[in-house]
Design a protein around this motif. Structure first.
Motif, PDB file in Angstrom:
ATOM      1  N   LEU A 187       1.826 -40.105 -32.583  1.00 45.13           N
ATOM      2  CA  LEU A 187       1.496 -39.789 -31.202  1.00 45.13           C
ATOM      3  C   LEU A 187       2.538 -38.815 -30.668  1.00 45.13           C
ATOM      4  N   ILE A 188       2.089 -37.616 -30.266  1.00 48.41           N
ATOM      5  CA  ILE A 188       3.031 -36.598 -29.797  1.00 48.41           C
ATOM      6  C   ILE A 188       2.657 -36.152 -28.388  1.00 48.41           C
ATOM      7  N   ASN A 189       3.639 -35.648 -27.667  1.00 45.15           N
ATOM      8  CA  ASN A 189       3.422 -35.050 -26.358  1.00 45.15           C
ATOM      9  C   ASN A 189       2.986 -33.607 -26.569  1.00 45.15           C
ATOM     10  N   ALA A 190       1.833 -33.245 -26.044  1.00 45.37           N
ATOM     11  CA  ALA A 190       1.245 -31.944 -26.356  1.00 45.37           C
ATOM     12  C   ALA A 190       0.828 -31.203 -25.097  1.00 45.37           C
ATOM     13  N   ARG A 191       0.725 -29.878 -25.229  1.00 43.03           N
ATOM     14  CA  ARG A 191       0.274 -29.004 -24.154  1.00 43.03           C
ATOM     15  C   ARG A 191      -0.627 -27.925 -24.750  1.00 43.03           C
ATOM     16  N   LEU A 192      -1.579 -27.474 -23.949  1.00 46.90           N
ATOM     17  CA  LEU A 192      -2.389 -26.326 -24.328  1.00 46.90           C
ATOM     18  C   LEU A 192      -1.664 -25.051 -23.923  1.00 46.90           C
ATOM     19  N   LEU A 193      -1.937 -23.983 -24.619  1.00 41.54           N
ATOM     20  CA  LEU A 193      -1.348 -22.699 -24.270  1.00 41.54           C
ATOM     21  C   LEU A 193      -1.928 -22.211 -22.941  1.00 41.54           C
ATOM     22  N   PRO A 240       7.578 -33.395 -38.577  1.00 38.60           N
ATOM     23  CA  PRO A 240       6.959 -32.219 -39.204  1.00 38.60           C
ATOM     24  C   PRO A 240       5.446 -32.238 -39.034  1.00 38.60           C
ATOM     25  N   VAL A 241       4.961 -31.846 -37.867  1.00 37.61           N
ATOM     26  CA  VAL A 241       3.527 -31.946 -37.598  1.00 37.61           C
ATOM     27  C   VAL A 241       2.863 -30.601 -37.331  1.00 37.61           C
ATOM     28  N   VAL A 242       3.640 -29.514 -37.272  1.00 40.37           N
ATOM     29  CA  VAL A 242       3.042 -28.203 -37.028  1.00 40.37           C
ATOM     30  C   VAL A 242       2.064 -27.871 -38.148  1.00 40.37           C
ATOM     31  N   GLY A 243       0.863 -27.455 -37.759  1.00 39.54           N
ATOM     32  CA  GLY A 243      -0.185 -27.142 -38.722  1.00 39.54           C
ATOM     33  C   GLY A 243      -1.141 -28.285 -38.985  1.00 39.54           C
ATOM     34  N   GLY A 292      16.222 -35.314 -33.000  1.00 32.46           N
ATOM     35  CA  GLY A 292      16.153 -34.509 -34.205  1.00 32.46           C
ATOM     36  C   GLY A 292      15.525 -33.170 -33.930  1.00 32.46           C
ATOM     37  N   THR A 293      15.280 -32.411 -34.968  1.00 29.03           N
ATOM     38  CA  THR A 293      14.693 -31.085 -34.864  1.00 29.03           C
ATOM     39  C   THR A 293      13.369 -31.041 -35.580  1.00 29.03           C
ATOM     40  N   GLU A 294      12.531 -30.065 -35.204  1.00 29.37           N
ATOM     41  CA  GLU A 294      11.234 -29.909 -35.826  1.00 29.37           C
ATOM     42  C   GLU A 294      11.410 -29.638 -37.314  1.00 29.37           C
ATOM     43  N   GLY A 295      10.589 -30.268 -38.122  1.00 28.77           N
ATOM     44  CA  GLY A 295      10.667 -30.113 -39.560  1.00 28.77           C
ATOM     45  C   GLY A 295      11.464 -31.240 -40.206  1.00 28.77           C
ATOM     46  N   GLU A 296      12.256 -31.974 -39.404  1.00 28.95           N
ATOM     47  CA  GLU A 296      13.000 -33.097 -39.936  1.00 28.95           C
ATOM     48  C   GLU A 296      12.414 -34.397 -39.406  1.00 28.95           C
ATOM     49  N   GLU A 350       0.118 -25.994 -33.113  1.00 29.06           N
ATOM     50  CA  GLU A 350       0.504 -24.607 -33.353  1.00 29.06           C
ATOM     51  C   GLU A 350       2.020 -24.412 -33.422  1.00 29.06           C
ATOM     52  N   SER A 351       2.773 -25.043 -32.518  1.00 28.53           N
ATOM     53  CA  SER A 351       4.212 -24.816 -32.470  1.00 28.53           C
ATOM     54  C   SER A 351       4.907 -25.970 -31.773  1.00 28.53           C
ATOM     55  N   HIS A 352       6.243 -25.945 -31.817  1.00 25.63           N
ATOM     56  CA  HIS A 352       7.054 -27.018 -31.249  1.00 25.63           C
ATOM     57  C   HIS A 352       8.122 -26.429 -30.338  1.00 25.63           C
ATOM     58  N   ASP A 353       8.208 -26.962 -29.111  1.00 28.47           N
ATOM     59  CA  ASP A 353       9.262 -26.570 -28.171  1.00 28.47           C
ATOM     60  C   ASP A 353      10.400 -27.568 -28.340  1.00 28.47           C
ATOM     61  N   LYS A 354      11.486 -27.149 -29.005  1.00 27.68           N
ATOM     62  CA  LYS A 354      12.586 -28.063 -29.306  1.00 27.68           C
ATOM     63  C   LYS A 354      13.302 -28.533 -28.045  1.00 27.68           C
ATOM     64  N   GLU A 355      13.440 -27.651 -27.075  1.00 27.60           N
ATOM     65  CA  GLU A 355      14.199 -28.004 -25.870  1.00 27.60           C
ATOM     66  C   GLU A 355      13.535 -29.132 -25.103  1.00 27.60           C
ATOM     67  N   ARG A 356      12.205 -29.072 -24.952  1.00 29.77           N
ATOM     68  CA  ARG A 356      11.479 -30.110 -24.206  1.00 29.77           C
ATOM     69  C   ARG A 356      10.840 -31.147 -25.122  1.00 29.77           C
ATOM     70  N   ASP A 357      10.893 -30.920 -26.437  1.00 30.98           N
ATOM     71  CA  ASP A 357      10.282 -31.810 -27.420  1.00 30.98           C
ATOM     72  C   ASP A 357       8.797 -32.017 -27.143  1.00 30.98           C
ATOM     73  N   ILE A 358       8.073 -30.921 -26.955  1.00 27.57           N
ATOM     74  CA  ILE A 358       6.627 -30.980 -26.805  1.00 27.57           C
ATOM     75  C   ILE A 358       5.995 -30.022 -27.809  1.00 27.57           C
ATOM     76  N   TYR A 359       4.724 -30.250 -28.095  1.00 31.77           N
ATOM     77  CA  TYR A 359       4.003 -29.449 -29.080  1.00 31.77           C
ATOM     78  C   TYR A 359       2.861 -28.704 -28.404  1.00 31.77           C
ATOM     79  N   PHE A 360       2.708 -27.444 -28.763  1.00 36.82           N
ATOM     80  CA  PHE A 360       1.588 -26.656 -28.257  1.00 36.82           C
ATOM     81  C   PHE A 360       0.460 -26.688 -29.275  1.00 36.82           C
ATOM     82  N   VAL A 361      -0.750 -26.951 -28.785  1.00 41.49           N
ATOM     83  CA  VAL A 361      -1.908 -27.106 -29.668  1.00 41.49           C
ATOM     84  C   VAL A 361      -3.044 -26.212 -29.211  1.00 41.49           C
TER      85      VAL A 361
END
Length: 219
Positions: free
Chosen positions: A179-185, A149-152, A142-146, A200-211
């Motif tokens: 539980l999400i896969n996350a990375r620091l900036l 929806p965890v950004v923020g 799926g895509t972020e927001g569907e 903070e944001s979501h990388d759709k291509e790799r399905d990871i979240y930046f925090v």
């Protein structure tokens, strides 16, 4: 037909093949439960976001090798349970053929050698299968927001360490923690298990979240 079935059965239950044959049962049960919707492919808490297992410290040789291996087999999109089941089937087929042609006496030492060599085509075929199924699993995410929806939202680090290359975060949710896969900036200080962060944001291509570390946001 009956003699052929008996020959296959005898080969599948021979000492050199039996361990792999026994593993096929749980594998079939896994796929059945997935198809009827009672089990999710990502039920194991493993970081797939950057194509590998979250090694905890993110910097060991072993952890890096595992991440490379699963990225090589398209583990960044295709879940580990699915890849593992494909490899099991190919390994089982390889040991079946190997023992049929080169181990008629059912020697355990020879069977172990055959099982080791069978890993080579098993890995190659698993990579090919992962490549073919990659588009399907990518669409299922799926895509972020569907789907996610965890950004923020706020959460806590669940892995041993969270840095620019590996980590997992448990995000607060009214129903059940996510539980999400996350990375620091880039340039961020690595964070330990239990530290508060915000997505903070979501990388759709790799399905990871930046925090970011929560205190950095609040200051």
């Amino acid at each position: 037909m009956a003699p052929l079935i008996k020959e296959i059965w005898d080969l599948a239950t021979s000492p050199g093949v039996l361990p792999f044959s026994l593993l096929l049962g749980p594998m079939v049960l896994f796929w059945i439960t997935c198809f009827i919707g009672t089990l999710d492919f990502d039920f194991i808490g493993i970081d797939f976001g950057d194509g590998g297992v979250d090694s905890g410290d993110g910097g060991t040789l072993f952890g890096g090798s595992i991440r490379w291996l699963f990225k090589f087999m398209h583990g960044d999109v295709v879940p580990l349970p699915a890849l593992g089941s494909f490899m099991l089937v190919y390994e089982w087929g390889g040991t079946m053929l190997g023992n049929h042609f080169w181990n008629p006496t059912e020697d355990l030492k020879q069977a172990a050698i055959i099982a080791g060599w069978a890993l080579i085509p098993a890995v190659a075929l698993t990579k090919m299968t992962g490549s073919l199924l990659r588009p399907m699993f990518f669409a299922l995410k799926g895509t972020e927001g569907e789907a996610k929806p965890v950004v923020g939202r706020k959460g806590r680090v669940r892995s041993g360490v969270l840095d620019e290359s590996s980590g997992q975060v448990e995000v607060e949710d009214p129903e059940v923690p996510l539980l999400i896969n996350a990375r620091l900036l880039p340039g961020s200080v690595p964070r330990a298990k239990g530290d508060l962060v915000v997505v903070e944001s979501h990388d759709k291509e790799r399905d990871i979240y930046f925090v970011k570390h929560l205190t950095n946001i609040e200051s």
